[in-house]
Design a protein around this motif. Structure first.
Motif, PDB file in Angstrom:
ATOM      1  N   SER A   9       0.820  -1.220   0.000  1.00  0.00           N
ATOM      2  CA  SER A   9       0.000   0.000   0.000  1.00  0.00           C
ATOM      3  C   SER A   9       0.848   1.261   0.000  1.00  0.00           C
ATOM      4  CB  SER A   9      -0.931   0.006   1.217  1.00  0.00           C
ATOM      5  OG  SER A   9      -0.174  -0.055   2.424  1.00  0.00           O
ATOM      6  N   LYS A  27      -0.727   1.140  -6.897  1.00  0.00           N
ATOM      7  CA  LYS A  27      -2.007   0.484  -7.111  1.00  0.00           C
ATOM      8  C   LYS A  27      -1.755  -1.011  -7.382  1.00  0.00           C
ATOM      9  CE  LYS A  27      -4.357   4.326  -6.812  1.00  0.00           C
ATOM     10  NZ  LYS A  27      -5.055   4.906  -7.965  1.00  0.00           N
ATOM     11  N   GLN A  28      -2.799  -1.698  -7.809  1.00  0.00           N
ATOM     12  CA  GLN A  28      -2.648  -3.125  -8.093  1.00  0.00           C
ATOM     13  C   GLN A  28      -1.701  -3.340  -9.278  1.00  0.00           C
ATOM     14  OE1 GLN A  28      -6.237  -5.025  -9.419  1.00  0.00           O
ATOM     15  NE2 GLN A  28      -5.442  -7.089  -9.122  1.00  0.00           N
ATOM     16  N   ASN A  30       1.090  -1.372 -11.811  1.00  0.00           N
ATOM     17  CA  ASN A  30       1.922  -0.172 -11.828  1.00  0.00           C
ATOM     18  C   ASN A  30       2.896  -0.227 -13.004  1.00  0.00           C
ATOM     19  OD1 ASN A  30       1.374   1.094  -8.912  1.00  0.00           O
ATOM     20  ND2 ASN A  30       1.506  -1.132  -8.716  1.00  0.00           N
ATOM     21  N   GLN A 567      -0.279  -8.188  -7.271  1.00  0.00           N
ATOM     22  CA  GLN A 567       0.183  -6.847  -7.616  1.00  0.00           C
ATOM     23  C   GLN A 567       1.357  -6.959  -8.590  1.00  0.00           C
ATOM     24  OE1 GLN A 567       1.647  -4.503  -4.277  1.00  0.00           O
ATOM     25  NE2 GLN A 567       0.760  -2.635  -5.108  1.00  0.00           N
ATOM     26  N   GLU A 592      -8.477   3.930 -13.041  1.00  0.00           N
ATOM     27  CA  GLU A 592      -7.557   4.592 -12.112  1.00  0.00           C
ATOM     28  C   GLU A 592      -7.494   3.879 -10.756  1.00  0.00           C
ATOM     29  OE1 GLU A 592      -8.132   8.766 -11.700  1.00  0.00           O
ATOM     30  OE2 GLU A 592      -8.548   9.071 -13.822  1.00  0.00           O
ATOM     31  N   THR A 593      -8.579   3.180 -10.406  1.00  0.00           N
ATOM     32  CA  THR A 593      -8.590   2.498  -9.109  1.00  0.00           C
ATOM     33  C   THR A 593      -7.645   1.302  -9.078  1.00  0.00           C
ATOM     34  OG1 THR A 593     -10.488   1.191  -9.841  1.00  0.00           O
ATOM     35  CG2 THR A 593     -10.947   3.202  -8.589  1.00  0.00           C
ATOM     36  N   LYS A 594      -7.324   0.762 -10.281  1.00  0.00           N
ATOM     37  CA  LYS A 594      -6.475  -0.424 -10.348  1.00  0.00           C
ATOM     38  C   LYS A 594      -5.075  -0.136 -10.856  1.00  0.00           C
ATOM     39  CE  LYS A 594      -9.663  -4.314 -10.781  1.00  0.00           C
ATOM     40  NZ  LYS A 594      -9.916  -5.572 -11.528  1.00  0.00           N
ATOM     41  N   CYS A 595      -4.944   0.906 -11.660  1.00  0.00           N
ATOM     42  CA  CYS A 595      -3.688   1.105 -12.376  1.00  0.00           C
ATOM     43  C   CYS A 595      -3.112   2.483 -12.096  1.00  0.00           C
ATOM     44  CB  CYS A 595      -3.920   0.920 -13.878  1.00  0.00           C
ATOM     45  SG  CYS A 595      -2.451   1.213 -14.884  1.00  0.00           S
ATOM     46  N   ALA A 596      -1.779   2.537 -12.038  1.00  0.00           N
ATOM     47  CA  ALA A 596      -1.086   3.818 -11.869  1.00  0.00           C
ATOM     48  C   ALA A 596       0.123   3.852 -12.798  1.00  0.00           C
ATOM     49  CB  ALA A 596      -0.648   4.011 -10.421  1.00  0.00           C
TER      50      ALA A 596
END
Length: 735
Positions: A9, A27-28, A30, A567, A592-596
Motif C-alpha cells: 500500500s 495500485k494493483q 503499476n 500486484q 484509475e482504481t487499479k492502475c497507476a
C-alpha cells in the motif's frame, strides 16, 4: 481487485542510492517509465528487500506477500551452474489442476472474508475506543475534583486513559457510595496521611484528681464576736461594731490614754474590759479562718499548677481552647472564694458564702478528657493505620464511582455491545480460518503429489525453438534432482557461452514460469507481488514481442485475480515496450482504481517519482498513427507517405521483420499496392521509384488503407494495428 486484498500500500524510501525521503502509494498494476540510471533498479531492490538503503514498505491489512523480482540480481542469483527446478502441474492431470485452482480461489475468498470480518472487529474496537474516551473525559473531571487525595490515587494519575482504567478496575472491587462528604473525607485523609502521624502520650489526670478540695469552713457563715459578759462587751455587741473596736484596740498603745477617735482621756480599766471582750475563743476562731485561708490558697495554687502542667503535655495539634476556658472559669471561682475568706478575716462578724468549685473543676477534667479521647483515637489509628487507610480509600473510591455512575453505565452498555459483536465475529473468523487451513492443506497435498519440474523445461524449450534459439536448451539435471542445466545439443554446459541477449531471454522465460510455479512442490498459487525490471535490455528486437506478450499475460492475470498474482510493477526505459505492455485494448484504458503510471527522473543526483492517472508516454510514432486516424479515406498525399513511414518505423526499427516477405502474401492488385508501400521503404525515406505511379483518388486511398492494414494482419501483428488505430472492428480483407 477485491477491497482490502493484500498488496503493497505504501513504499517510503528515506535514503537509498539517489532516493531521499520519497513516498509512493502504488495500485494493483503499476507501469513505471524512466531512463537508464534514474533509479528503477533501486526501486525493484527495495520491493525485493535486497536494497542496503533505508526504506519501509507498508502492506495492506499488514499481510506481507512473497515478492518475485526480475532484475540483474534475479539472474545472478538463479542462473548459477545448477538452476533450481520450477514445479508446475502436469498437463495430463486436468482434474487435479481444476481442483487446485478451485481451492486457490476458495482460499482467496476465505482470506477476503477473514479480512472483511477483521475490519468489522477493528470497527467495533474503534467504537469501544470512542466510548472509552468519552468515559475517560468524565473520569478526568473527577480526577481533578479528587486530586487532593494524591496518596490514595497514586499510580492512577499518569493520564486520562490510565485513570479511566483504574476507575473501571475499582468498580469491580468497590461499591459506589454517595453518602460521604468530600470535605469530611479530606479531613480524615489529612490525618491518616499526615507526615506527623505517630503515637502520643495519653493525658494523665491522676495528680489533679489527687488534689482534695478543702472541707467547708462553718466559721465563714457564722459571725465571730467577743464576750458580751461585760458592760462594754454588751455595748459592742449592741452596736455590732466589733471590727471597728478591734482596729481601735490595735491603735490603743499609740493613744497614750486618750481615745484614738475623740482624744478624750479614757476611763481607767477600759483597756482591760476591751481586751476581756476579745477573749481566747474569739482569737481561736479568727486563727481558724486564717488557717483555712492558707489551706485554700495552697489548694488553688496546686490546682492551677497541675492544670498548667497537664496542658503543657498536650501535643500542639490539639485545640486547648476549651481547656483554657474551663480553667479560667475554675480560677475565677477559686479567686472569688479566696476573696470571701479574706473579707471574713477583715470582718469576722460578717457572714460569707463560698462558691462550689467542684463543678468548675469537673469541667476542666472533662475538657482534658475529650482531648485524651482524640489522642486515644490517634494511637488507635497508628496501631491500625493499614486497615484505616484501606477503609478510607474504599470510601473515597466509592464516592468517585458514585459520581461516575451515569458515565460508567453508558460506557458499559456501549462497550458491552461491541464486545458481544466482536465475540460473535471472532467466532466466525475462527471457523473461516479453520476452513482456510484445511483447504490450504488439501491444496498443498495435491501440489506435492501432482507437481513436476518437467512441464517448465518443455515450455521454455518450445519457446526457444520457436524463436530460433536452437543452439541451447534447458534440461533436467540428472545428477541433482529438481535442478536444471543450460546445455548445448550435444549435452555440454552452455551457460558460460551464451550471449547477453540469449542469457537475458532464457532468464526471463525462467522467471515467467516461476511466476506461475514454485521452487517447492507446493505453493504454486501462493499470493505474490511480481516486479519486472527492464526485461528487454540487450534483447534482439525479434524477441521483444514475446517478452511483451508474456509480461502482458502476467498483468492480465493480476487484473483478473488469477494464479495468486496480487500486484504487478513493470519498470522499463524502452518506450515501445512501455506502449505495448500498457495497451489494454482499442478505446479502452486501465481504471484509475487499479492502475497507476509512474515517471522516474533524476536531477542533481536526486531521484524523483511522479504519479499519473493516464499513460504519460507519447512518441512521434504515435503521432503518425494519429495522422492516419484523422485523415481517414480522404484523398491526401500525406497519407501515403505516413503509412510508408509507419511500416518503415515498425518493421525496420522496432520489429526487425523482413517486410518484403509480405509482398508474396498478396495477389493481383493488392500485391501491386503492397509493393508500392513497401518499395518506398526499400528506396529510402526520401526517394521515389520511377517503376510505379502513385494515385491519390478516394478509391486508391481506400485500397492503400486496406492493404496497409492487411500487412499487419498477415504478419501476425493484428493486435498492434488495433492498438494503434484504437479500434476493434476489421475492414474487409478483399476489395
Amino acid at each position: 481487485m477485491k477491497e482490502g486484498q493484500p498488496m503493497i500500500s505504501s513504499i517510503h524510501i528515506d535514503n537509498a542510492a539517489t532516493y531521499s525521503n520519497i513516498t509512493i502509494e502504488p495500485k494493483q498494476i503499476n507501469f513505471v517509465y524512466g531512463g537508464n540510471g534514474t533509479g528503477k533498479t533501486t526501486l525493484s531492490r527495495v520491493i525485493s528487500g535486497t536494497s542496503s538503503g533505508s526504506y519501509h514498505i507498508e502492506w495492506e491489512n499488514g499481510t506481507n506477500l512473497e515478492t518475485l523480482v526480475f532484475n540483474g540480481e534475479f539472474i545472478e542469483k538463479n542462473f548459477s551452474e545448477r538452476i533450481s527446478g520450477i514445479f508446475t502441474l502436469g498437463e495430463d492431470d486436468d482434474k487435479t489442476a481444476r481442483r487446485i485452482e478451485e481451492l486457490g480461489k476458495d482460499i482467496d475468498d476465505l482470506g477476503n472474508e477473514i479480512t472483511t470480518k477483521s475490519k468489522s472487529v477493528t470497527g467495533q474496537r474503534e467504537k469501544q475506543k470512542e466510548a472509552f474516551q468519552q468515559f475517560a473525559e468524565a473520569c478526568w473531571i473527577q480526577r481533578k475534583t479528587f486530586s487532593r487525595f494524591s496518596e490514595i490515587l497514586k499510580g492512577t494519575l499518569k493520564g486520562k486513559d490510565t485513570f479511566a482504567k483504574s476507575c473501571l478496575a475499582k468498580a469491580a472491587e468497590v461499591a459506589a457510595d454517595g453518602s460521604p462528604q468530600i470535605e469530611d473525607l479530606f479531613d480524615e485523609y489529612a490525618r491518616v496521611y499526615s507526615n506527623n502521624l505517630q503515637k502520643q502520650e495519653r493525658i494523665e489526670l491522676s495528680e489533679l484528681n489527687e488534689i482534695a478540695v478543702p472541707e467547708a469552713c462553718n466559721l465563714l457563715t457564722e459571725p465571730i464576736t467577743g464576750s458580751g459578759n461585760t458592760p462594754i462587751g454588751a455595748f459592742i455587741d449592741y452596736l455590732q461594731n466589733s471590727n471597728w473596736v478591734k482596729q481601735g484596740v490595735e491603735l490603743y498603745p499609740l493613744a497614750k490614754g486618750r481615745c484614738p477617735y475623740c482624744q478624750r482621756t479614757l476611763p481607767a480599766g477600759l483597756e482591760t474590759e476591751i481586751e476581756a471582750y476579745f477573749d481566747d475563743r474569739y482569737e481561736e476562731s479568727v486563727g481558724a479562718i486564717r488557717s483555712y485561708q492558707a489551706t485554700y490558697a495552697s489548694f488553688r495554687d496546686r490546682v492551677i499548677q497541675s492544670i498548667e502542667a497537664i496542658e503543657e503535655s498536650v501535643p500542639n495539634e490539639y485545640d486547648v481552647n476549651e481547656v483554657d476556658a474551663a480553667a479560667e472559669a475554675l480560677n475565677h471561682v477559686l479567686d472569688v472564694n479566696l476573696s470571701a475568706i479574706k473579707q471574713k478575716l477583715v470582718d469576722p462578724s460578717s457572714k460569707v458564702e463560698m462558691s462550689d468549685e467542684t463543678e468548675a473543676l469537673t469541667a476542666v477534667k472533662a475538657a482534658f478528657g475529650r482531648i485524651d479521647k482524640q489522642i486515644a483515637a490517634n494511637n488507635e489509628l497508628c496501631d491500625n493505620i493499614s486497615s484505616t487507610r484501606s477503609d478510607l480509600s474504599r470510601r473515597v473510591w466509592g464516592l468517585i464511582l458514585h459520581n461516575l455512575s451515569s458515565a460508567q453505565k453508558a460506557y458499559s452498555r456501549s462497550a458491552g455491545g461491541c464486545e458481544k459483536a466482536i465475540n460473535s465475529i471472532q467466532a466466525i473468523i475462527t471457523n473461516k480460518e479453520d476452513e482456510k487451513r484445511k483447504k490450504q492443506a488439501e491444496k498443498a497435498h495435491l501440489e506435492t503429489t501432482r507437481t513436476s519440474i518437467t512441464p517448465t523445461v518443455d515450455a521454455i524449450n518450445s519457446l526457444l525453438e520457436r524463436f530460433g534459439f536452437t543452439g541451447f536448451s534447458l534440461s533436467e539435471d540428472k545428477q541433482s534432482k529438481g535442478m536444471y542445466r543450460i546445455v548445448r545439443p550435444d549435452g555440454a554446459d552452455a551457460r558460460r557461452t551464451l550471449s547477453e541477449g540469449e542469457y537475458n531471454f532464457i532468464s526471463f522465460l525462467y522467471f515467467y514460469h516461476l511466476v506461475y510455479g514454485s521452487l517447492e512442490t507446493d505453493g504454486i498459487d501462493t499470493p505474490r507481488v511480481v516486479v519486472i525490471d527492464d526485461p528487454i535490455s540487450s534483447l534482439d528486437s525479434n524477441v521483444m514481442f514475446i517478452i511483451t506478450s508474456l509480461a502482458k499475460e502476467i498483468v492480465k492475470d493480476c487484473r483478473d485475480g488469477k494464479h495468486g498474482i496480487k500486484q504487478v510493477f513493470i519498470l522499463t526505459h524502452n518506450v515501445y515496450f512501455h506502449k505495448e505492455v500498457t495497451f489494454l485494448g482499442s478505446r479502452s484504458k486501465w481504471p484509475e482504481t487499479k492502475c497507476a503510471y509512474w515517471i522516474i527522473s533524476k536531477a542533481d543526483e536526486r531521484t524523483a517519482i511522479s504519479h499519473h492517472a493516464d499513460n504519460p508516454i507519447s512518441t512521434s510514432y504515435e503521432l503518425l498513427w494519429d495522422e492516419i486516424r484523422d485523415i481517414g479515406d480522404a484523398p491526401n498525399k500525406n497519407a501515403f507517405n505516413t503509412m510508408r513511414r509507419i511500416l518503415e518505423y515498425y518493421f525496420s526499427v522496432i520489429g526487425g521483420i523482413d517486410y518484403e516477405e509480405c509482398i508474396d502474401m498478396f495477389d493481383g492488385a493488392d500485391k501491386i499496392t503492397c509493393k508500392a508501400l513497401v518499395s518506398c521503404i526499400n528506396e529510402g525515406s526520401h526517394m521515389i521509384s520511377d517503376d510505379f505511379v502513385i494515385v491519390f483518388t478516394p478509391e486508391a486511398m481506400k485500397s492503400y488503407r486496406r492493404v496497409f492494414k492487411e500487412i499487419f494482419y498477415k504478419l501476425g501483428q493484428r493486435a498492434h494495428y488495433e492498438m494503434m488505430m484504437e479500434e476493434n472492428t476489421s475492414l474487409p480483407m478483399q476489395a
